[in-house]
Design a protein around this motif. Structure first.
Motif, PDB file in Angstrom:
ATOM      1  N   LEU A  79       0.820  -1.210   0.000  1.00 16.78           N
ATOM      2  CA  LEU A  79       0.000   0.000   0.000  1.00 16.78           C
ATOM      3  C   LEU A  79       0.853   1.258   0.000  1.00 16.78           C
ATOM      4  CD1 LEU A  79      -2.460  -1.230   2.742  1.00 16.78           C
ATOM      5  CD2 LEU A  79      -3.067  -0.863   0.342  1.00 16.78           C
ATOM      6  N   ALA A  80       1.954   1.205   0.707  1.00 21.01           N
ATOM      7  CA  ALA A  80       2.744   2.413   0.925  1.00 21.01           C
ATOM      8  C   ALA A  80       3.733   2.692  -0.188  1.00 21.01           C
ATOM      9  CB  ALA A  80       3.476   2.316   2.256  1.00 21.01           C
ATOM     10  N   GLY A  81       3.915   1.728  -1.084  1.00 25.08           N
ATOM     11  CA  GLY A  81       4.809   1.939  -2.212  1.00 25.08           C
ATOM     12  C   GLY A  81       6.212   2.281  -1.784  1.00 25.08           C
ATOM     13  N   GLU A  82       6.732   3.393  -2.298  1.00 28.61           N
ATOM     14  CA  GLU A  82       8.135   3.713  -2.012  1.00 28.61           C
ATOM     15  C   GLU A  82       8.371   4.146  -0.564  1.00 28.61           C
ATOM     16  OE1 GLU A  82       8.256   8.388  -3.354  1.00 28.61           O
ATOM     17  OE2 GLU A  82       9.646   6.951  -4.250  1.00 28.61           O
ATOM     18  N   HIS A  83       7.289   4.332   0.182  1.00 23.75           N
ATOM     19  CA  HIS A  83       7.449   4.679   1.602  1.00 23.75           C
ATOM     20  C   HIS A  83       7.634   3.448   2.472  1.00 23.75           C
ATOM     21  CE1 HIS A  83       6.357   8.966   1.261  1.00 23.75           C
ATOM     22  NE2 HIS A  83       5.705   8.531   0.195  1.00 23.75           N
ATOM     23  N   CYS A  84       7.559   2.299   1.830  1.00 26.04           N
ATOM     24  CA  CYS A  84       7.617   1.033   2.555  1.00 26.04           C
ATOM     25  C   CYS A  84       8.743   0.987   3.581  1.00 26.04           C
ATOM     26  CB  CYS A  84       7.781  -0.106   1.543  1.00 26.04           C
ATOM     27  SG  CYS A  84       8.339  -1.628   2.300  1.00 26.04           S
ATOM     28  N   GLY A  85       9.931   1.419   3.170  1.00 28.39           N
ATOM     29  CA  GLY A  85      11.101   1.317   4.032  1.00 28.39           C
ATOM     30  C   GLY A  85      10.984   2.159   5.296  1.00 28.39           C
ATOM     31  N   ASP A  86      10.050   3.108   5.299  1.00 28.05           N
ATOM     32  CA  ASP A  86       9.925   4.005   6.454  1.00 28.05           C
ATOM     33  C   ASP A  86       8.860   3.540   7.435  1.00 28.05           C
ATOM     34  OD1 ASP A  86      11.796   5.652   5.244  1.00 28.05           O
ATOM     35  OD2 ASP A  86      10.249   6.699   4.096  1.00 28.05           O
ATOM     36  N   ILE A  87       8.147   2.463   7.074  1.00 28.87           N
ATOM     37  CA  ILE A  87       7.022   2.047   7.910  1.00 28.87           C
ATOM     38  C   ILE A  87       7.331   0.753   8.648  1.00 28.87           C
ATOM     39  CG2 ILE A  87       4.612   1.269   7.842  1.00 28.87           C
ATOM     40  CD1 ILE A  87       4.178   3.245   5.570  1.00 28.87           C
ATOM     41  N   ARG A  88       7.171   0.780   9.957  1.00 27.58           N
ATOM     42  CA  ARG A  88       7.437  -0.396  10.780  1.00 27.58           C
ATOM     43  C   ARG A  88       6.156  -0.814  11.482  1.00 27.58           C
ATOM     44  NH1 ARG A  88      10.626   3.461  11.023  1.00 27.58           N
ATOM     45  NH2 ARG A  88       9.801   4.314  12.963  1.00 27.58           N
ATOM     46  N   VAL A  89       5.747  -2.035  11.202  1.00 36.75           N
ATOM     47  CA  VAL A  89       4.486  -2.530  11.765  1.00 36.75           C
ATOM     48  C   VAL A  89       4.746  -3.304  13.056  1.00 36.75           C
ATOM     49  CG1 VAL A  89       2.513  -4.041  11.382  1.00 36.75           C
ATOM     50  CG2 VAL A  89       3.404  -2.667   9.501  1.00 36.75           C
ATOM     51  N   TYR A  90       3.981  -3.009  14.090  1.00 30.19           N
ATOM     52  CA  TYR A  90       4.042  -3.761  15.353  1.00 30.19           C
ATOM     53  C   TYR A  90       2.677  -4.361  15.628  1.00 30.19           C
ATOM     54  CZ  TYR A  90       8.426  -1.318  16.070  1.00 30.19           C
ATOM     55  OH  TYR A  90       9.697  -0.841  15.931  1.00 30.19           O
ATOM     56  N   LEU A  91       2.654  -5.654  15.897  1.00 31.87           N
ATOM     57  CA  LEU A  91       1.394  -6.330  16.201  1.00 31.87           C
ATOM     58  C   LEU A  91       1.287  -6.492  17.708  1.00 31.87           C
ATOM     59  CD1 LEU A  91       1.625  -9.046  13.415  1.00 31.87           C
ATOM     60  CD2 LEU A  91       0.665  -6.745  13.274  1.00 31.87           C
ATOM     61  N   VAL A  92       0.220  -5.987  18.282  1.00 33.35           N
ATOM     62  CA  VAL A  92       0.072  -5.979  19.734  1.00 33.35           C
ATOM     63  C   VAL A  92      -1.091  -6.889  20.138  1.00 33.35           C
ATOM     64  CG1 VAL A  92      -0.290  -4.538  21.770  1.00 33.35           C
ATOM     65  CG2 VAL A  92       0.831  -3.591  19.753  1.00 33.35           C
ATOM     66  N   ARG A  93      -0.841  -7.732  21.134  1.00 29.71           N
ATOM     67  CA  ARG A  93      -1.889  -8.653  21.559  1.00 29.71           C
ATOM     68  C   ARG A  93      -2.833  -7.979  22.538  1.00 29.71           C
ATOM     69  NH1 ARG A  93      -1.126 -14.839  23.589  1.00 29.71           N
ATOM     70  NH2 ARG A  93      -3.303 -15.199  24.102  1.00 29.71           N
ATOM     71  N   THR A  94      -3.937  -7.496  22.019  1.00 31.48           N
ATOM     72  CA  THR A  94      -4.971  -6.851  22.826  1.00 31.48           C
ATOM     73  C   THR A  94      -6.301  -7.110  22.141  1.00 31.48           C
ATOM     74  OG1 THR A  94      -3.466  -5.089  23.447  1.00 31.48           O
ATOM     75  CG2 THR A  94      -5.782  -4.652  23.749  1.00 31.48           C
ATOM     76  N   PRO A  95      -7.288  -7.614  22.886  1.00 29.75           N
ATOM     77  CA  PRO A  95      -8.528  -8.027  22.220  1.00 29.75           C
ATOM     78  C   PRO A  95      -9.451  -6.866  21.892  1.00 29.75           C
ATOM     79  CG  PRO A  95      -8.673  -8.480  24.546  1.00 29.75           C
ATOM     80  CD  PRO A  95      -7.304  -7.904  24.311  1.00 29.75           C
ATOM     81  N   GLN A  96      -8.932  -5.791  21.362  1.00 31.86           N
ATOM     82  CA  GLN A  96      -9.796  -4.692  20.968  1.00 31.86           C
ATOM     83  C   GLN A  96      -9.454  -4.242  19.563  1.00 31.86           C
ATOM     84  OE1 GLN A  96     -10.885  -1.755  23.889  1.00 31.86           O
ATOM     85  NE2 GLN A  96      -9.539  -2.752  25.350  1.00 31.86           N
ATOM     86  N   PHE A  97     -10.416  -3.560  18.954  1.00 34.27           N
ATOM     87  CA  PHE A  97     -10.263  -3.126  17.575  1.00 34.27           C
ATOM     88  C   PHE A  97      -9.482  -1.820  17.563  1.00 34.27           C
ATOM     89  CE2 PHE A  97     -11.474  -0.841  13.831  1.00 34.27           C
ATOM     90  CZ  PHE A  97     -11.687  -1.796  12.857  1.00 34.27           C
ATOM     91  N   ASN A  98      -8.265  -1.868  17.082  1.00 33.35           N
ATOM     92  CA  ASN A  98      -7.512  -0.618  17.021  1.00 33.35           C
ATOM     93  C   ASN A  98      -6.285  -0.730  16.134  1.00 33.35           C
ATOM     94  OD1 ASN A  98      -7.140   2.038  17.530  1.00 33.35           O
ATOM     95  ND2 ASN A  98      -6.690   1.825  19.708  1.00 33.35           N
ATOM     96  N   ALA A  99      -5.973   0.377  15.499  1.00 32.77           N
ATOM     97  CA  ALA A  99      -4.725   0.503  14.757  1.00 32.77           C
ATOM     98  C   ALA A  99      -4.342   1.966  14.820  1.00 32.77           C
ATOM     99  CB  ALA A  99      -4.914   0.096  13.303  1.00 32.77           C
ATOM    100  N   SER A 100      -3.053   2.239  14.807  1.00 34.98           N
ATOM    101  CA  SER A 100      -2.654   3.636  14.834  1.00 34.98           C
ATOM    102  C   SER A 100      -1.293   3.775  14.192  1.00 34.98           C
ATOM    103  CB  SER A 100      -2.602   4.145  16.276  1.00 34.98           C
ATOM    104  OG  SER A 100      -1.588   3.459  16.973  1.00 34.98           O
ATOM    105  N   MET A 101      -1.013   4.975  13.760  1.00 31.78           N
ATOM    106  CA  MET A 101       0.282   5.192  13.138  1.00 31.78           C
ATOM    107  C   MET A 101       0.884   6.488  13.637  1.00 31.78           C
ATOM    108  SD  MET A 101       1.422   4.537   9.380  1.00 31.78           S
ATOM    109  CE  MET A 101       3.131   4.696   8.946  1.00 31.78           C
ATOM    110  N   ALA A 102       2.136   6.403  14.024  1.00 29.93           N
ATOM    111  CA  ALA A 102       2.831   7.579  14.521  1.00 29.93           C
ATOM    112  C   ALA A 102       3.558   8.247  13.362  1.00 29.93           C
ATOM    113  CB  ALA A 102       3.817   7.171  15.609  1.00 29.93           C
ATOM    114  N   PRO A 103       3.859   9.548  13.505  1.00 32.11           N
ATOM    115  CA  PRO A 103       4.481  10.285  12.404  1.00 32.11           C
ATOM    116  C   PRO A 103       5.869   9.759  12.028  1.00 32.11           C
ATOM    117  CG  PRO A 103       4.385  11.601  14.413  1.00 32.11           C
ATOM    118  CD  PRO A 103       3.533  10.408  14.636  1.00 32.11           C
ATOM    119  N   ASN A 104       6.527   9.035  12.928  1.00 32.70           N
ATOM    120  CA  ASN A 104       7.860   8.536  12.593  1.00 32.70           C
ATOM    121  C   ASN A 104       7.786   7.215  11.827  1.00 32.70           C
ATOM    122  OD1 ASN A 104       7.083   6.748  14.563  1.00 32.70           O
ATOM    123  ND2 ASN A 104       8.996   6.859  15.715  1.00 32.70           N
ATOM    124  N   GLY A 105       6.581   6.761  11.542  1.00 29.29           N
ATOM    125  CA  GLY A 105       6.438   5.569  10.704  1.00 29.29           C
ATOM    126  C   GLY A 105       6.189   4.291  11.475  1.00 29.29           C
TER     127      GLY A 105
END
Lengths: 383, 239, 233
Positions: free
Chosen positions: A82-108
């Motif tokens: 999805l992020a195309g050339e920004h891919c290298g700047d985005i780091r995904v963290y998967l958190v074990r919490t039984p609630q619906f949520n996602a968020s993204m910080a400005p640092n990627g």
């Protein structure tokens, strides 16, 4: 919890989608910006990044992180598509919490909670959420929000001089902040849709995410405002679905990616469903599993967990509902150990010993090393 | 309702802080493990990365973490600790940034233990643990062994801070309520420091700050804060 | 909202809390539950911990032994009274099978979104009755601390008797495990006093919000934040 709520307020903008405005084809020719360079440390944006770096460090150390390499790689690569050339700047963290949520910080750094992974039915739905978050990132919404909040905080200080008026003023300020945020949500929605379309996903799926959340909230007694921290600031509206459908009409085609998604997450579904049931909010869980059962390759598993929710709720008629679900979930002889255990536990309660014994035996065959194998064995012996 | 709660808290913490204020001589021995007096000469100490969070208190009393304040507090504490510890006669090393992840669980363990020492030993009163016989007898045990193995130090210094500040609206509300004769909270600084023997995990020396003053958001008051917290830090044995 | 819970808990502890030494030897908890101690413990008492009784060796932010001496049918386990939540409370029923009792403890210990992993559950005699034992791992949400724990329980005359111990996996759980096991093995339930014995000996569930292991623990760490001091900064 508090920290996370605050993350939403202050920096990472949450995944809720706002009602769309008028759409034109022109709105959908989105061109992402160049890769975002690390801002000057002395600037306000640099400060924001430094603070997010610290949050990310805490996150990295958290025992609540899902560390499975394959799953992380899979979702990271989905984000990359999805992020195309920004891919290298985005780091995904998967958190074990039984609630619906996602968020993204400005640092990627992007957080995705397991409650969300459980609730999305396919790659397209997950892409809708990630795309939305990437949209916030690309447009640097957090920075705009920081500046907005700061301006209003200055105003708040002035109001504060008038004593108690500060309290009223603060409420008013919050209201304007949310209105401002809704514009961002709308924009992120649109960008998310474009990105997922370009990556080959069906935009139609994005509306379904919100539809599902609405159903779950209705299952809750009362107004249901706290199913997810997301909805504290963004009550979902039917308009949102309409606006997403409108976007989908302009961006037709694409795949849902149901099989590929479920194949990747299936090793974890058990854990996530368990976490869900453990919340002890059984009516919500029943609504959730009912939804996840519909036309799904994992319908059996979801039906089994709906039965678990019924069994643990134990209201009038719940045992019958649970039994029926357990039986349907295993009607093709599906090796769902928990369903057999559930049948056994309920039959045992009803003193139908031979039915109970049969089910327990099947459970132990399927899951000889289960944590409760000792307990079940003792039930079997006394049956 | 919440006002009532805060008044309770005020009363409790004032009382709990009282003995330490009234009897500085007692406080001295209170902060040391039984039998411990001085640090070994030529010993080395590893300063762990401070665990710090800053909060704001809004007009309504809602407490929110403030990451930007925390960020600067982290820097200020690090700088002040550097100055303060370098002045001691120990061989001082600081935990490298990249080791933070590896020792995160030990830091969390320290925080939990420090809170219990503060609550049950330093606050004392009716919260003292009878089984501890009025002695500061807490040990992190072999949980600290990995630190010694990796860095070869004799001691470790753990520092933990939670600090809160009233927003301007809060201050206005406090002022208004004060006119009505009702005291509500401004903000409070809580800090813990533990000197831990890396051979056996024993907490050799411990101190707590609990006060309505102090500010970690700026360098100068942060230095004052560190100096206050480490005021009674053990000396190196004369010979 | 969580803060409110926490603050209530802190107040309770601060205002009315006290610690009492539990001496070596025979100790009675409630009307019908007793155990033998090989060494002393600390009993931390404050309104709100009911229906449990809390003992600790190292302090309440470190290790907790919670003793349930006769939970009655319909009694709420650590009521979750945060004003704004509409959460369903966890309630004990006299006909609950073992797996439901354990899942009740599980729900209480994950109320703060801590991660709980059941490691083992099996029948075990307890206090002279047919009972059960369970073991678990928990990651405390508030501070990411990894804990280990176990519990023993049995239902007698429709009342639940149980012990649950939880402590950090590093150092403290191994340090005190054997001590707690010994207490569990020495526990005894005495028969109810006659068939017509009054049932309502325990006070009604206290309307103060408190969690079991952990839910309350942040209370103390947060105490500091929630604390009030009269002068503004």
């Amino acid at each position: 919890m508090k920290r996370r709520q605050w993350l939403h307020m202050g920096c990472a903008v949450c995944a809720s989608l706002a009602a769309g405005g008028l759409l034109a084809q022109g709105d959908l020719d989105y061109a992402p910006p160049e890769r975002l360079a690390r801002p000057d440390a002395a600037s306000d944006e640099g400060g924001l990044w430094a603070m997010m770096d610290r949050e990310e460090k805490n996150l990295r150390r958290s025992g609540l992180l899902l560390r499975d390499e394959q799953l992380n790689r899979y979702i990271q690569s989905l984000a990359c598509s999805l992020a195309g050339e920004h891919c290298g700047d985005i780091r995904v963290y998967l958190v074990r919490t039984p609630q619906f949520n996602a968020s993204m910080a400005p640092n990627g750094s992007m957080q995705i909670w397991s409650g969300l992974l459980l609730r999305v039915a396919n790659e397209a739905q997950l892409a809708a959420v990630i795309g939305h978050e990437v949209g916030h990132y690309l447009q640097r919404h957090s920075l705009a929000r920081l500046r907005d909040i700061r301006d209003k905080a200055a105003l708040g200080q002035v109001l504060g001089l008038f004593g108690i008026a500060g309290l009223v003023g603060q409420v008013a300020l919050n209201a304007t902040a949310f209105a401002y945020q809704r514009d961002h949500e709308r924009e992120a929605d649109r960008i998310g849709a474009v990105l997922m379309h370009r990556a080959g996903y069906s935009v139609e799926e994005s509306a379904k995410v919100w539809d599902g959340m609405l159903q779950e909230m209705r299952a809750r007694d009362g107004d249901g405002a706290t199913v997810s921290p997301l909805f504290a600031t963004h009550p979902p509206t039917p308009e949102r679905r309409d606006s997403l459908s409108a976007i989908a009409a302009l961006l037709p085609g694409g795949s849902a990616g149901t099989e590929s998604y479920l194949t990747r997450v299936s090793p974890f579904l058990d854990d996530w469903c368990e976490d869900e049931v453990k919340r002890h909010q059984f009516s919500e869980s029943v609504a959730l599993f009912s939804r996840l059962m519909v036309a799904s390759p994992v319908a059996g598993l979801m039906q089994c967990y709906r039965a678990e929710a019924y069994r643990l709720r134990g209201a009038d008629g719940d045992d019958e509902r649970a039994l029926s679900d357990y039986r349907l979930a295993t009607r093709d002889g599906a090796p769902l150990a928990k369903a057999y255990r559930g049948i056994g536990l309920i039959e045992r309660q009803r003193h139908r010993n031979s039915e109970a014994a049969q089910a327990f035996r099947r459970y132990l065959e399927l899951s000889p090393g289960a944590p409760d194998a000792g307990l079940i064995r003792s039930y079997l012996e006394s049956a | 309702m919440s006002l009532l709660i805060r008044r309770y808290l005020v009363v409790f913490f004032l009382f709990s802080a009282l003995p330490a204020v009234l009897s500085p001589a007692l406080a001295q021995s209170k902060n040391r493990a039984p039998g411990f007096s001085d640090l070994a000469k030529e010993a080395s100490i590893l300063v762990m990365t401070p665990d710090v969070e800053l909060y704001s208190i809004s007009a309504g009393g809602v407490i929110e973490p403030k990451a930007d304040w925390t960020e600067s507090a982290q820097r200020h504490l690090q700088a002040s600790l550097q100055t303060r510890m370098t002045g001691s006669q120990l061989k001082v090393q600081f935990l490298p940034e990249e080791d933070g992840d590896a020792f995160a669980e030990i830091s969390a363990l320290h925080a939990a233990v420090a809170q219990s020492i503060a609550l049950h030993h330093l606050s004392g009163g009716n919260l003292k643990l009878p089984t501890k016989n009025d002695q500061m007898d807490w040990s992190l045990g072999d949980a600290v062994t990995p630190i010694r193995q990796k860095h070869g130090a004799d001691y470790a210094l753990f520092v933990w801070f939670r600090d809160s500040y009233a927003s301007s609206e809060r201050k206005a509300a406090m002022f208004a309520m004060a006119l009505l004769g009702i005291g509500i909270s401004g903000g409070i600084q809580v800090g813990y420091a533990s000197l831990v023997d890396l051979k056996n995990g024993q907490v050799l020396w411990f101190n707590r700050l609990l006060r309505g003053t102090g500010d970690l958001r700026e360098q100068a008051p942060a230095t004052e804060t560190v100096n206050a917290l480490l005021n009674d830090f053990p000396a190196v044995a004369a010979r | 909202m969580k803060y409110l819970i926490v603050m209530v808990a802190v107040v309770v502890l601060a205002g009315c809390g006290s610690v009492r030494k539990v001496e070596t030897g025979t100790n009675k908890v409630g009307e019908r539950f007793s155990m033998q101690l090989e060494g002393p413990w600390n009993h931390v008492d404050f309104p709100g911990i009911k229906p449990g009784q809390l003992w600790t060796m190292e302090g309440i932010t470190v290790d907790e032994l919670i003793i349930y001496a006769g939970i009655k049918d319909g009694q709420v386990m650590h009521p979750d009274n945060a004003a704004q939540t509409k959460k369903q409370n966890v309630v004990f029923r006299r006909d609950m099978p073992t797996e439901k009792i354990v899942s009740m403890f599980e729900s209480v210990m994950t109320r703060d979104d801590s991660v709980f992993k059941l490691l083992r559950i099996e029948p075990s005699s307890f206090a002279g009755r047919k009972g059960f034992l369970f073991e678990f791992e928990r990651i405390r949400r508030n501070d990411n601390l990894r804990q280990l724990g176990f519990g023993y329980g049995a239902v007698d005359d429709g009342e639940l008797f149980a012990l649950v111990y939880v402590a950090p996996a590093l150092t403290f759980f191994p340090r005190h495990q054997a001590r707690v096991e010994a207490i569990a093995h020495s526990a005894l339930i005495s028969p109810p006093v006659g068939a017509a014995a009054p049932v309502a000996i325990l006070p009604p569930p206290v309307r103060v919000s408190i969690g079991m292991p952990g839910q309350r623990l942040p209370a103390v760490s947060t105490a500091a934040r929630a604390v009030a001091i009269p002068e503004p900064k």
